[in-house]
Every structure is written in structure tokens, then in C-alpha cells.
Scaffold this motif. Structure first.
Motif, PDB file in Angstrom:
ATOM      1  N   LYS A   4      43.147  37.386  42.267  1.00  0.00           N
ATOM      2  CA  LYS A   4      44.279  37.223  43.019  1.00  0.00           C
ATOM      3  C   LYS A   4      43.897  38.115  44.189  1.00  0.00           C
ATOM      4  CE  LYS A   4      47.446  38.696  40.423  1.00  0.00           C
ATOM      5  NZ  LYS A   4      48.971  38.920  39.635  1.00  0.00           N
ATOM      6  N   PRO A   5      44.266  37.529  45.301  1.00  0.00           N
ATOM      7  CA  PRO A   5      43.833  38.326  46.714  1.00  0.00           C
ATOM      8  C   PRO A   5      44.885  39.919  46.581  1.00  0.00           C
ATOM      9  CG  PRO A   5      45.291  36.532  47.205  1.00  0.00           C
ATOM     10  CD  PRO A   5      45.073  36.475  45.650  1.00  0.00           C
ATOM     11  N   ARG A   6      44.271  40.817  46.917  1.00  0.00           N
ATOM     12  CA  ARG A   6      45.091  42.192  47.018  1.00  0.00           C
ATOM     13  C   ARG A   6      46.100  42.060  48.157  1.00  0.00           C
ATOM     14  NH1 ARG A   6      42.589  45.929  43.942  1.00  0.00           N
ATOM     15  NH2 ARG A   6      40.156  45.526  43.767  1.00  0.00           N
ATOM     16  N   ILE A   7      47.285  42.753  48.200  1.00  0.00           N
ATOM     17  CA  ILE A   7      48.346  42.904  49.092  1.00  0.00           C
ATOM     18  C   ILE A   7      47.784  44.089  49.942  1.00  0.00           C
ATOM     19  CG2 ILE A   7      50.568  43.338  49.657  1.00  0.00           C
ATOM     20  CD1 ILE A   7      51.213  41.943  47.090  1.00  0.00           C
ATOM     21  N   ASP A   8      47.323  43.961  51.015  1.00  0.00           N
ATOM     22  CA  ASP A   8      46.571  45.096  51.801  1.00  0.00           C
ATOM     23  C   ASP A   8      47.360  45.034  53.307  1.00  0.00           C
ATOM     24  OD1 ASP A   8      44.958  46.979  52.733  1.00  0.00           O
ATOM     25  OD2 ASP A   8      43.273  45.708  53.114  1.00  0.00           O
ATOM     26  N   LEU A   9      48.167  46.116  53.460  1.00  0.00           N
ATOM     27  CA  LEU A   9      48.809  46.346  54.887  1.00  0.00           C
ATOM     28  C   LEU A   9      48.371  47.782  55.444  1.00  0.00           C
ATOM     29  CD1 LEU A   9      52.244  45.405  53.200  1.00  0.00           C
ATOM     30  CD2 LEU A   9      50.937  43.938  54.574  1.00  0.00           C
ATOM     31  N   ALA A  10      48.081  47.497  56.595  1.00  0.00           N
ATOM     32  CA  ALA A  10      47.725  48.831  57.356  1.00  0.00           C
ATOM     33  C   ALA A  10      48.932  49.776  57.608  1.00  0.00           C
ATOM     34  CB  ALA A  10      47.435  48.336  59.041  1.00  0.00           C
ATOM     35  N   GLY A  11      48.768  50.881  57.406  1.00  0.00           N
ATOM     36  CA  GLY A  11      49.835  52.064  57.624  1.00  0.00           C
ATOM     37  C   GLY A  11      50.725  51.847  55.909  1.00  0.00           C
ATOM     38  N   VAL A  12      50.385  51.432  55.047  1.00  0.00           N
ATOM     39  CA  VAL A  12      51.049  51.444  53.747  1.00  0.00           C
ATOM     40  C   VAL A  12      50.299  52.087  52.862  1.00  0.00           C
ATOM     41  CG1 VAL A  12      52.394  50.216  52.140  1.00  0.00           C
ATOM     42  CG2 VAL A  12      52.600  49.477  54.463  1.00  0.00           C
ATOM     43  N   ALA A  13      50.628  53.443  52.303  1.00  0.00           N
ATOM     44  CA  ALA A  13      49.810  53.981  51.333  1.00  0.00           C
ATOM     45  C   ALA A  13      49.768  53.051  50.057  1.00  0.00           C
ATOM     46  CB  ALA A  13      50.638  55.142  51.081  1.00  0.00           C
ATOM     47  N   GLN A  14      48.645  53.616  49.428  1.00  0.00           N
ATOM     48  CA  GLN A  14      48.294  52.757  48.152  1.00  0.00           C
ATOM     49  C   GLN A  14      47.594  53.626  47.093  1.00  0.00           C
ATOM     50  OE1 GLN A  14      45.931  49.105  48.191  1.00  0.00           O
ATOM     51  NE2 GLN A  14      46.347  49.045  50.457  1.00  0.00           N
ATOM     52  N   HIS A  15      48.065  53.574  46.096  1.00  0.00           N
ATOM     53  CA  HIS A  15      47.334  54.555  44.954  1.00  0.00           C
ATOM     54  C   HIS A  15      46.499  53.666  44.172  1.00  0.00           C
ATOM     55  CE1 HIS A  15      48.297  56.232  40.647  1.00  0.00           C
ATOM     56  NE2 HIS A  15      47.250  56.871  41.198  1.00  0.00           N
ATOM     57  N   VAL A  16      45.296  54.131  44.215  1.00  0.00           N
ATOM     58  CA  VAL A  16      44.120  53.536  43.967  1.00  0.00           C
ATOM     59  C   VAL A  16      43.377  54.211  42.678  1.00  0.00           C
ATOM     60  CG1 VAL A  16      41.596  52.979  44.331  1.00  0.00           C
ATOM     61  CG2 VAL A  16      43.496  52.880  46.175  1.00  0.00           C
ATOM     62  N   ILE A  17      43.237  53.456  41.521  1.00  0.00           N
ATOM     63  CA  ILE A  17      42.638  53.933  40.473  1.00  0.00           C
ATOM     64  C   ILE A  17      41.355  53.125  40.185  1.00  0.00           C
ATOM     65  CG2 ILE A  17      42.936  54.214  37.854  1.00  0.00           C
ATOM     66  CD1 ILE A  17      46.127  53.233  39.583  1.00  0.00           C
ATOM     67  N   GLN A  18      40.201  54.039  39.567  1.00  0.00           N
ATOM     68  CA  GLN A  18      38.998  53.471  39.254  1.00  0.00           C
ATOM     69  C   GLN A  18      38.511  54.031  37.967  1.00  0.00           C
ATOM     70  OE1 GLN A  18      35.854  53.426  42.203  1.00  0.00           O
ATOM     71  NE2 GLN A  18      35.260  51.271  41.595  1.00  0.00           N
ATOM     72  N   ARG A  19      38.278  53.258  36.976  1.00  0.00           N
ATOM     73  CA  ARG A  19      37.945  53.896  35.692  1.00  0.00           C
ATOM     74  C   ARG A  19      36.502  53.622  35.547  1.00  0.00           C
ATOM     75  NH1 ARG A  19      42.061  55.361  33.179  1.00  0.00           N
ATOM     76  NH2 ARG A  19      43.987  54.527  33.517  1.00  0.00           N
ATOM     77  N   GLY A  20      35.932  54.375  34.607  1.00  0.00           N
ATOM     78  CA  GLY A  20      34.414  54.309  34.153  1.00  0.00           C
ATOM     79  C   GLY A  20      34.458  53.358  33.323  1.00  0.00           C
ATOM     80  N   ASN A  21      33.169  52.632  33.345  1.00  0.00           N
ATOM     81  CA  ASN A  21      33.040  51.497  32.644  1.00  0.00           C
ATOM     82  C   ASN A  21      33.105  51.849  30.967  1.00  0.00           C
ATOM     83  OD1 ASN A  21      32.254  48.583  32.050  1.00  0.00           O
ATOM     84  ND2 ASN A  21      30.099  49.196  31.625  1.00  0.00           N
ATOM     85  N   ASP A  22      33.603  51.227  30.402  1.00  0.00           N
ATOM     86  CA  ASP A  22      34.239  51.319  28.847  1.00  0.00           C
ATOM     87  C   ASP A  22      34.764  52.743  28.601  1.00  0.00           C
ATOM     88  OD1 ASP A  22      34.214  50.067  26.169  1.00  0.00           O
ATOM     89  OD2 ASP A  22      32.307  51.078  25.736  1.00  0.00           O
ATOM     90  N   ARG A  23      35.566  53.313  29.681  1.00  0.00           N
ATOM     91  CA  ARG A  23      36.065  54.284  29.852  1.00  0.00           C
ATOM     92  C   ARG A  23      34.983  55.495  29.484  1.00  0.00           C
ATOM     93  NH1 ARG A  23      41.724  53.829  29.357  1.00  0.00           N
ATOM     94  NH2 ARG A  23      42.315  51.780  29.496  1.00  0.00           N
ATOM     95  N   GLN A  24      33.852  55.332  30.006  1.00  0.00           N
ATOM     96  CA  GLN A  24      32.727  56.310  29.651  1.00  0.00           C
ATOM     97  C   GLN A  24      32.959  57.337  30.878  1.00  0.00           C
ATOM     98  OE1 GLN A  24      30.756  56.798  27.064  1.00  0.00           O
ATOM     99  NE2 GLN A  24      31.978  55.492  26.166  1.00  0.00           N
ATOM    100  N   PRO A  25      32.182  58.335  30.703  1.00  0.00           N
ATOM    101  CA  PRO A  25      32.202  59.333  31.828  1.00  0.00           C
ATOM    102  C   PRO A  25      31.451  58.945  33.196  1.00  0.00           C
ATOM    103  CG  PRO A  25      31.486  60.481  30.068  1.00  0.00           C
ATOM    104  CD  PRO A  25      31.524  59.108  29.725  1.00  0.00           C
ATOM    105  N   CYS A  26      31.998  59.364  34.415  1.00  0.00           N
ATOM    106  CA  CYS A  26      31.597  59.058  35.805  1.00  0.00           C
ATOM    107  C   CYS A  26      31.015  60.204  36.407  1.00  0.00           C
ATOM    108  CB  CYS A  26      32.666  58.474  36.696  1.00  0.00           C
ATOM    109  SG  CYS A  26      33.878  57.228  35.853  1.00  0.00           S
TER     110      CYS A  26
END
Length: 142
Positions: A4-26
Motif C-alpha cells: 500500500k502506498p504511504r500517505i506522505d504530506l509535506a509539513g505534516v509530522a510522522q511517528h516513524v518506527i523501525q524494528r530490528g529483524n526478528d526483534r534482534q538488537p540493532c
């Protein structure tokens, strides 16, 4: 199945989360956290994106960002992922992916939602039992 395409608007804040693969340490040592923050700072400056707050946990990252143009957050996350994964793989003699799937992002709807995101990011270390004592301040990137 197509993404699905991301909704991406200039000037609108976003909360971004990125997880380690298989919840392993990054992040494995203190220098890794420093390197990620340095890379984040350089890349967001170059790609027109403002970082308001972040928390780097052992196996995931939360960022509160506002793009100044459409596509800036995607560009930041792609460049950051490439640079940081290369650093980790070279430093620790590993190969392959570090991150689990694509990053997740949520538009911040209004001021109340923005404050909830700040609070969530600030309290994340305590919620995961990784911090004793007073909660650390929200980390500004600039």
C-alpha cells in the motif's frame, strides 16, 4: 501482493518506527548509538526533514519527524538504512538485513496527537524496563 502506498504530506509530522529483524538488537555498543544519531543528523539535513524527537532502543527506533517535501521521510529512511546497516555489517563481520520489513509510519493528526507522540517516545525506555530513575528528556535532533 503490492504494498500500500504511504500517505506522505509535506509539513505534516510522522511517528516513524523501525524494528530490528526478528526483534534482534540493532545497537551493540555505545558507539553504534552515536553513529546512528550522527548519520540521522547528516541525512535529515541533506534531505529536507526535521527530527523533533527520537529514542534508540536496543532493538528498535522511534522518530518523530516532519518532512518539508513529499518523499523526504522515505528518502531519509532509505539512506539511513543503507548507511547504518553497512556500518554494522562491516564493524561486526555480519551480512544481511538488520531491519525487519519496511519502517512503519503514522501521520500526526493534531497538536494533541503530537504531544502523545512526544510522551510515548520519552517514556519508551521506562515502558521497556530499560531505564531506572527519572525519565530522560526527549532527544531533539537539532
Amino acid at each position: 501482493m503490492a504494498r500500500k502506498p504511504r500517505i506522505d504530506l509535506a509539513g505534516v509530522a510522522q511517528h516513524v518506527i523501525q524494528r530490528g529483524n526478528d526483534r534482534q538488537p540493532c545497537f551493540f555498543r555505545a558507539i553504534d548509538y552515536q553513529r546512528y544519531v550522527q548519520d540521522l543528523r547528516e541525512i535529515t539535513l541533506a534531505r529536507d526533514c526535521n527530527v523533533h524527537a527520537y529514542v534508540l532502543m536496543t532493538n528498535h527506533v522511534h522518530l518523530l519527524m516532519t518532512p518539508t517535501r513529499v518523499g523526504a521521510i522515505s528518502s531519509v529512511m532509505q539512506a539511513l538504512g543503507r548507511r547504518y546497516v553497512r556500518y554494522i555489517n562491516d564493524t561486526y563481520g555480519r551480512t544481511g538485513t538488520l531491519w525487519e520489513r519496511r519502517y512503519k509510519s503514522h501521520l500526526v493528526a493534531n497538536d494533541e496527537h503530537l504531544l502523545r507522540c512526544y510522551r510515548y517516545i520519552e517514556l519508551n525506555p521506562r515502558a521497556h524496563g530499560r531505564h531506572r530513575g527519572p525519565v530522560p528528556l526527549v532527544q531533539p535532533c537539532r
